[in-house]
Design a protein around this motif. Structure first.
Motif, PDB file in Angstrom:
ATOM      1  N   VAL A 305      15.523  -6.389 -10.904  1.00 17.28           N
ATOM      2  CA  VAL A 305      15.895  -5.309  -9.993  1.00 17.28           C
ATOM      3  C   VAL A 305      14.949  -5.373  -8.795  1.00 17.28           C
ATOM      4  CG1 VAL A 305      16.207  -2.833  -9.720  1.00 17.28           C
ATOM      5  CG2 VAL A 305      16.677  -3.904 -11.929  1.00 17.28           C
ATOM      6  N   ARG A 306      15.490  -5.564  -7.611  1.00 21.98           N
ATOM      7  CA  ARG A 306      14.639  -5.795  -6.442  1.00 21.98           C
ATOM      8  C   ARG A 306      14.105  -4.469  -5.887  1.00 21.98           C
ATOM      9  NH1 ARG A 306      15.372 -11.563  -3.867  1.00 21.98           N
ATOM     10  NH2 ARG A 306      16.324 -12.547  -5.683  1.00 21.98           N
ATOM     11  N   PHE A 307      12.873  -4.531  -5.402  1.00 24.05           N
ATOM     12  CA  PHE A 307      12.176  -3.328  -4.963  1.00 24.05           C
ATOM     13  C   PHE A 307      11.175  -3.703  -3.881  1.00 24.05           C
ATOM     14  CE2 PHE A 307      10.111  -5.140  -8.718  1.00 24.05           C
ATOM     15  CZ  PHE A 307       8.822  -5.356  -8.257  1.00 24.05           C
ATOM     16  N   VAL A 308      10.549  -2.697  -3.292  1.00 27.15           N
ATOM     17  CA  VAL A 308       9.363  -2.895  -2.459  1.00 27.15           C
ATOM     18  C   VAL A 308       8.226  -2.131  -3.122  1.00 27.15           C
ATOM     19  CG1 VAL A 308      10.572  -3.331  -0.298  1.00 27.15           C
ATOM     20  CG2 VAL A 308      10.038  -0.972  -0.958  1.00 27.15           C
ATOM     21  N   THR A 355      -9.779  -7.394  -4.937  1.00 28.70           N
ATOM     22  CA  THR A 355      -9.689  -5.932  -5.013  1.00 28.70           C
ATOM     23  C   THR A 355     -10.634  -5.367  -6.066  1.00 28.70           C
ATOM     24  OG1 THR A 355      -7.718  -6.306  -6.367  1.00 28.70           O
ATOM     25  CG2 THR A 355      -7.361  -5.604  -4.090  1.00 28.70           C
ATOM     26  N   ALA A 356     -11.106  -6.204  -6.997  1.00 32.80           N
ATOM     27  CA  ALA A 356     -12.075  -5.769  -8.017  1.00 32.80           C
ATOM     28  C   ALA A 356     -13.480  -6.287  -7.705  1.00 32.80           C
ATOM     29  CB  ALA A 356     -11.630  -6.249  -9.395  1.00 32.80           C
ATOM     30  N   SER A 357     -13.710  -6.752  -6.481  1.00 38.22           N
ATOM     31  CA  SER A 357     -15.017  -7.315  -6.135  1.00 38.22           C
ATOM     32  C   SER A 357     -16.115  -6.274  -6.305  1.00 38.22           C
ATOM     33  CB  SER A 357     -14.995  -7.817  -4.688  1.00 38.22           C
ATOM     34  OG  SER A 357     -16.219  -8.428  -4.361  1.00 38.22           O
ATOM     35  N   GLY A 358     -17.017  -6.538  -7.251  1.00 33.34           N
ATOM     36  CA  GLY A 358     -18.195  -5.699  -7.400  1.00 33.34           C
ATOM     37  C   GLY A 358     -17.986  -4.350  -8.043  1.00 33.34           C
ATOM     38  N   ARG A 359     -16.774  -4.045  -8.490  1.00 34.91           N
ATOM     39  CA  ARG A 359     -16.596  -2.738  -9.133  1.00 34.91           C
ATOM     40  C   ARG A 359     -15.484  -2.770 -10.182  1.00 34.91           C
ATOM     41  NH1 ARG A 359     -13.972   0.834  -4.084  1.00 34.91           N
ATOM     42  NH2 ARG A 359     -11.772   0.351  -4.506  1.00 34.91           N
ATOM     43  N   GLU A 360     -15.696  -2.017 -11.265  1.00 37.74           N
ATOM     44  CA  GLU A 360     -14.631  -1.838 -12.266  1.00 37.74           C
ATOM     45  C   GLU A 360     -13.487  -1.103 -11.595  1.00 37.74           C
ATOM     46  OE1 GLU A 360     -15.002  -0.953 -16.382  1.00 37.74           O
ATOM     47  OE2 GLU A 360     -17.186  -1.047 -16.257  1.00 37.74           O
ATOM     48  N   THR A 361     -12.284  -1.557 -11.879  1.00 37.72           N
ATOM     49  CA  THR A 361     -11.141  -1.170 -11.051  1.00 37.72           C
ATOM     50  C   THR A 361      -9.960  -0.688 -11.876  1.00 37.72           C
ATOM     51  OG1 THR A 361     -11.785  -2.676  -9.273  1.00 37.72           O
ATOM     52  CG2 THR A 361      -9.442  -2.175  -9.442  1.00 37.72           C
ATOM     53  N   ALA A 362      -9.235   0.263 -11.307  1.00 38.69           N
ATOM     54  CA  ALA A 362      -7.925   0.652 -11.828  1.00 38.69           C
ATOM     55  C   ALA A 362      -6.911   0.466 -10.707  1.00 38.69           C
ATOM     56  CB  ALA A 362      -7.929   2.099 -12.302  1.00 38.69           C
ATOM     57  N   TYR A 363      -5.741  -0.019 -11.072  1.00 37.49           N
ATOM     58  CA  TYR A 363      -4.673  -0.281 -10.103  1.00 37.49           C
ATOM     59  C   TYR A 363      -3.556   0.728 -10.288  1.00 37.49           C
ATOM     60  CZ  TYR A 363      -6.918  -4.832  -9.455  1.00 37.49           C
ATOM     61  OH  TYR A 363      -7.809  -5.825  -9.184  1.00 37.49           O
ATOM     62  N   VAL A 364      -3.078   1.267  -9.172  1.00 46.13           N
ATOM     63  CA  VAL A 364      -1.930   2.180  -9.193  1.00 46.13           C
ATOM     64  C   VAL A 364      -0.883   1.608  -8.250  1.00 46.13           C
ATOM     65  CG1 VAL A 364      -1.125   4.534  -8.863  1.00 46.13           C
ATOM     66  CG2 VAL A 364      -3.495   4.124  -9.582  1.00 46.13           C
ATOM     67  N   ALA A 365       0.283   1.282  -8.797  1.00 49.14           N
ATOM     68  CA  ALA A 365       1.350   0.663  -8.014  1.00 49.14           C
ATOM     69  C   ALA A 365       2.546   1.603  -7.930  1.00 49.14           C
ATOM     70  CB  ALA A 365       1.768  -0.666  -8.639  1.00 49.14           C
ATOM     71  N   VAL A 366       3.002   1.832  -6.707  1.00 52.97           N
ATOM     72  CA  VAL A 366       4.200   2.653  -6.484  1.00 52.97           C
ATOM     73  C   VAL A 366       5.300   1.752  -5.928  1.00 52.97           C
ATOM     74  CG1 VAL A 366       2.902   4.773  -6.166  1.00 52.97           C
ATOM     75  CG2 VAL A 366       3.417   3.370  -4.170  1.00 52.97           C
ATOM     76  N   HIS A 367       6.518   2.012  -6.357  1.00 54.09           N
ATOM     77  CA  HIS A 367       7.654   1.172  -6.012  1.00 54.09           C
ATOM     78  C   HIS A 367       8.820   2.034  -5.526  1.00 54.09           C
ATOM     79  CE1 HIS A 367       5.414  -0.520  -9.425  1.00 54.09           C
ATOM     80  NE2 HIS A 367       5.814  -1.728  -9.084  1.00 54.09           N
ATOM     81  N   MET A 368       9.676   1.417  -4.725  1.00 54.37           N
ATOM     82  CA  MET A 368      10.965   2.021  -4.383  1.00 54.37           C
ATOM     83  C   MET A 368      12.030   0.943  -4.444  1.00 54.37           C
ATOM     84  SD  MET A 368      10.982   5.330  -3.818  1.00 54.37           S
ATOM     85  CE  MET A 368      11.823   6.161  -2.478  1.00 54.37           C
ATOM     86  N   PHE A 369      13.209   1.338  -4.880  1.00 55.91           N
ATOM     87  CA  PHE A 369      14.349   0.435  -4.970  1.00 55.91           C
ATOM     88  C   PHE A 369      14.659  -0.145  -3.598  1.00 55.91           C
ATOM     89  CE2 PHE A 369      19.178   0.101  -5.568  1.00 55.91           C
ATOM     90  CZ  PHE A 369      19.105  -1.089  -6.274  1.00 55.91           C
ATOM     91  N   ARG A 370      14.940  -1.442  -3.576  1.00 60.88           N
ATOM     92  CA  ARG A 370      15.242  -2.133  -2.317  1.00 60.88           C
ATOM     93  C   ARG A 370      16.403  -1.435  -1.594  1.00 60.88           C
ATOM     94  NH1 ARG A 370      16.586  -8.627  -1.945  1.00 60.88           N
ATOM     95  NH2 ARG A 370      17.422  -8.678   0.163  1.00 60.88           N
ATOM     96  N   GLY A 371      16.217  -1.192  -0.300  1.00 62.16           N
ATOM     97  CA  GLY A 371      17.251  -0.529   0.487  1.00 62.16           C
ATOM     98  C   GLY A 371      17.103   0.978   0.538  1.00 62.16           C
ATOM     99  N   THR A 372      16.137   1.529  -0.200  1.00 65.65           N
ATOM    100  CA  THR A 372      15.874   2.969  -0.188  1.00 65.65           C
ATOM    101  C   THR A 372      14.722   3.243   0.775  1.00 65.65           C
ATOM    102  OG1 THR A 372      16.523   3.123  -2.507  1.00 65.65           O
ATOM    103  CG2 THR A 372      15.254   4.958  -1.621  1.00 65.65           C
ATOM    104  N   PRO A 373      14.807   4.289   1.600  1.00 67.88           N
ATOM    105  CA  PRO A 373      13.670   4.603   2.485  1.00 67.88           C
ATOM    106  C   PRO A 373      12.398   4.838   1.660  1.00 67.88           C
ATOM    107  CG  PRO A 373      15.608   5.863   3.123  1.00 67.88           C
ATOM    108  CD  PRO A 373      15.939   5.211   1.807  1.00 67.88           C
ATOM    109  N   PHE A 374      11.336   4.133   1.996  1.00 74.96           N
ATOM    110  CA  PHE A 374      10.110   4.219   1.201  1.00 74.96           C
ATOM    111  C   PHE A 374       8.927   4.760   1.989  1.00 74.96           C
ATOM    112  CE2 PHE A 374      10.186  -0.053   3.102  1.00 74.96           C
ATOM    113  CZ  PHE A 374       8.919  -0.126   3.675  1.00 74.96           C
TER     114      PHE A 374
END
Length: 439
Positions: A305-308, A355-374
């Protein structure tokens, strides 16, 4: 040397469909020497040069109106050194091919991301990662690399040879040269037991430190407009191997996670008011499951399913506050978000612009369906991420520039100084790199 057209009318498009470019010419070199020659010819013609993999970046990091290099012929395993525990592969090798080849040799990477469509050079150059308490990104598993620089010379880089370049070029953003081969650390193949189960959002946040500490690989997906998540814990196992039954695996990973999810997103895009109800149904349709398999069959899954996407790395200790603020923002806004929010972790590493250079890291990723205003959703989310000194994923949508990034990366100046030395004329530059690195 083979010239190619990557898309209709000579226009290149990325996987997400949000970036396009019209290069002056496209080249698919079959050898490192041919690639070096293409770089020298571009310099003679005054053209910039960019390499592009499978287009899985959502930024314009690989876009160019100059010479577009396709590395797919620079692929396959060059060498396996079992004594050293390494494998050397051509930069255009897809992660899928690498994983399958390593399986045949009884070997595996230690950690990986959740898809394997990218080339090894594209994935590492943008900082692709999975989740891990102790094991870091794919780039952190690099032990050596080969790089064609702006004058067409070929550099061998490792901790012992050109160590300053090695420190930066593992996640080089395509700014230092074109990677032509990568040597990864590998280990004898092992088994992972995956335990997937729904869990209330508030419980995940309350127990996050414990869940992170007790599992080698912990991640979860929160469904906006709900208080529900789906959690995944992957840990090494002595076996026996118990993969998902083929029919059950197809039903859950293809039919539900791709087929039904695609239809749900199409409905949501057409009628946004239905999205909260769809989210409730989607999050409740998930059931617990446990299986044991080799690493790439546990870490990765099909994403059709394509997204941004936008993803930020925040200090791990800031994760719970970041997620509470993100949920409060969605709850009080008119936004309708049909894609779950993905949360992963990584230990600190020593790569200059990781993105984890020098620090313990948590990643948060947000997505929207392709073609939807994001834009409204991503702008509001980015405001939260940057308030916590977030670092954007180099291959995913963001609006940060060099002035901001120089504040959140202590070694930013080290990278730009190296770029000045290796590529003073900005042969590998483009609009994206001008924004994020300065000129």
């Amino acid at each position: 040397m083979v010239s190619t057209a990557s898309a209709k009318n000579g226009t290149w498009h990325n996987w997400g469909g949000n970036v396009s470019a019209r290069p002056a010419r496209e080249v698919t070199p079959a050898t490192v020497e041919e690639l070096a020659d293409a770089v020298r010819r571009a310099a003679e013609d005054g053209l910039p040069v960019k390499a592009v993999g499978t287009g899985h970046s959502f930024t314009s990091i690989a876009a160019t109106d100059g010479v577009l290099i396709h590395p797919q012929l620079l692929s396959g395993i060059r060498d396996i050194d079992r004594a050293a525990g390494t494998v050397t592969v051509g930069a255009g090798t897809q992660l899928k091919r690498l994983n399958m080849a390593l399986e045949r040799e009884g070997l595996s990477l230690t950690n990986m991301g959740d898809i394997m469509e990218q080339t090894v050079s594209g994935a590492t150059s943008t900082g692709t990662h999975g989740t891990g308490r102790d094991s870091a990104s794919i780039a952190a598993q690099i032990r050596a690399l080969e790089l064609v620089t702006a004058d067409g010379s070929v550099l061998q880089c490792s901790e012992k040879e050109n160590p300053d370049v090695f420190a930066a070029a593992r996640i080089g953003l395509g700014a230092l040269g074109i990677v032509t081969a990568i040597t990864f650390a590998v280990e004898p193949i092992f088994l992972l037991t995956a335990r997937e189960e729904p869990m209330p959002f508030e419980r995940v946040l309350a127990d996050f430190d414990e869940l992170h500490a007790e599992n080698e690989h912990f991640e979860f997906y929160w469904f906006p407009h709900t208080g529900n998540t789906n959690t995944k814990r992957n840990n090494r196992s002595a076996g026996p191997e118990r993969p998902l039954p083929p029919v059950k695996g197809w039903f859950e990973d293809e039919f539900l996670s791709n087929g039904v999810f695609q239809v749900a997103n199409l409905v949501g895009r057409a009628v946004p008011a239905t999205i909260p109800s769809i989210a409730q149904l989607s999050s409740r349709a998930l059931s617990s499951r446990t299986y044991t398999d080799i690493p790439y069959k546990v870490f990765t899954s099909p994403r059709r399913v394509r997204f941004v996407e936008m993803e930020y790395a925040v200090p791990r200790e800031a994760l719970v506050d970041t997620l509470r603020e993100l949920k409060a923002m969605v709850d009080r806004s008119p936004l309708r978000v049909s894609f779950p929010v993905e949360v992963r972790t990584a230990p600190a590493d020593d790569i200059t612009l990781s993105t984890a250079s020098g620090r313990e890291t948590a990643y948060v990723a947000v997505h929207m369906f392709r073609g939807t205003p994001f834009q409204a959703y991503f702008t509001a989310a980015e405001r939260i991420f940057t308030a916590h000194e977030g670092r954007p994923h180099w291959g995913k949508i963001h609006t940060r520039d060099a002035e901001y990034l120089s504040r959140v990366y202590p070694r930013f100046g080290e990278f730009t100084a190296l770029r000045d030395r290796l590529d003073p004329e900005r042969r590998f530059g483009n609009a994206y790199l001008r924004r994020v690195l300065g000129d």
